[in-house]
Design a protein around this motif. Sequence first.
Motif, short mmCIF file in Angstrom:
data_model
loop_
_atom_site.label_atom_id
_atom_site.label_comp_id
_atom_site.label_asym_id
_atom_site.label_seq_id
_atom_site.Cartn_x
_atom_site.Cartn_y
_atom_site.Cartn_z
N PHE A 83 36.24 33.86 36.37
CA PHE A 83 37.41 33.48 37.14
C PHE A 83 38.61 33.37 36.21
CE2 PHE A 83 34.14 31.36 39.94
CZ PHE A 83 34.38 32.14 41.06
N PRO A 84 39.83 33.50 36.74
CA PRO A 84 41.02 33.29 35.91
C PRO A 84 41.07 31.87 35.35
CG PRO A 84 41.60 34.39 37.97
CD PRO A 84 40.17 33.95 38.11
N ASP A 85 41.70 31.72 34.19
CA ASP A 85 41.77 30.41 33.54
C ASP A 85 42.76 29.47 34.22
OD1 ASP A 85 39.91 30.78 31.42
OD2 ASP A 85 41.36 32.04 30.38
N ASP A 86 43.78 30.03 34.84
CA ASP A 86 44.91 29.21 35.29
C ASP A 86 44.83 28.81 36.76
OD1 ASP A 86 45.20 31.77 36.21
OD2 ASP A 86 47.37 31.88 35.88
N ILE A 87 43.62 28.61 37.28
CA ILE A 87 43.47 28.22 38.68
C ILE A 87 42.61 26.98 38.79
CG2 ILE A 87 43.70 30.60 39.52
CD1 ILE A 87 40.64 30.60 39.91
N SER A 88 42.64 26.37 39.96
CA SER A 88 41.73 25.27 40.26
C SER A 88 40.39 25.86 40.67
CB SER A 88 42.30 24.42 41.40
OG SER A 88 43.56 23.88 41.04
N PRO A 89 39.32 25.06 40.69
CA PRO A 89 38.03 25.61 41.13
C PRO A 89 38.18 26.28 42.49
CG PRO A 89 37.73 23.42 40.22
CD PRO A 89 39.21 23.64 40.29
#
Length: 303
Positions: A83-89
């Motif tokens: 998953f991208p690093d800059d997101i919430s779960p």
Amino acid sequence: MRRIALLAAVAALLAGCSTPSGTDGDLTNGWGAQPAPSEPVPAAGSCLTASGNVVYADKGDPVAIAVDCATPHKLEVVKTGRFPDDISPPGWGDKAMQAAYADCGKAASEYTSADWHTGWLFVHIGRPSTAAWAGGARTYVCGLVEGGSTNAYTPAVERTGSLKGALAAGTSPVIRRCAKLNGVVTDARGFYKDIHGQRRIDCATPHDAEFAGAIELPPGPYPSWAAQQDYVFPRCVEAVAALFGLSEAALRRRGDVEVEFTYLNDETEWVAGEHVSICYAVVASTHPVRGSLKGIGTGPLPV
């Protein structure tokens, strides 16, 4: 304000204490930083057993333990991604999960050597736990699961052996073939008026449906029942006619078979990226058949 006062009091106490002989005042004493919380990532091709039910409609993640594929298990890993690093779960239907679902679906089809929808299978996406996510974990695990019906709440089948290439040979029991319909009321000809699902069954036993094809609807907003019917039904007629080895006109003249398709009735599944409807050739449930309908043309049903 209470927290500030407490910190100030602790600072005053520390200021009034002397450093013990033989120490440098460094509480960590040169220790390295503790590693961030993490979770083991299973490799593609590994099999996992689960402590609870693995259900297609369950968006949670079971506690899974890696085992030998020759022993009973519920999931098989076909790929891992990030998953991208800059997101919430991400939750089910979020853009990150949409991308993961598409990635896992493609991997599942490549792993089984055919569209995974043509088997009694579903895709499960394992996500990092809350603690692991906070520690920087971003890996998702694409799991392939064997199911026994099209009911979204049916738990996974505990199986042995690998699913790799399972849909290529044409002989695997996981290939979607015959089914028993779940219905209640029949019409005057013996066909169910409403169908609530299909249960996997051996073609040699009495059954009232046979898989004919998988139809993928085009992307876009969630389609109404009428929109799904307009797109899917004519394509399913073509698929059922091909199963029988007939033209569409000849299939319509039979009168002892109908064409059905699975209605995508869960908008959240659609938003997540599941756009495939399953086509079935259906006979009267009051007069089930034995054996396959494949290639029988205008011949009698195999009762």
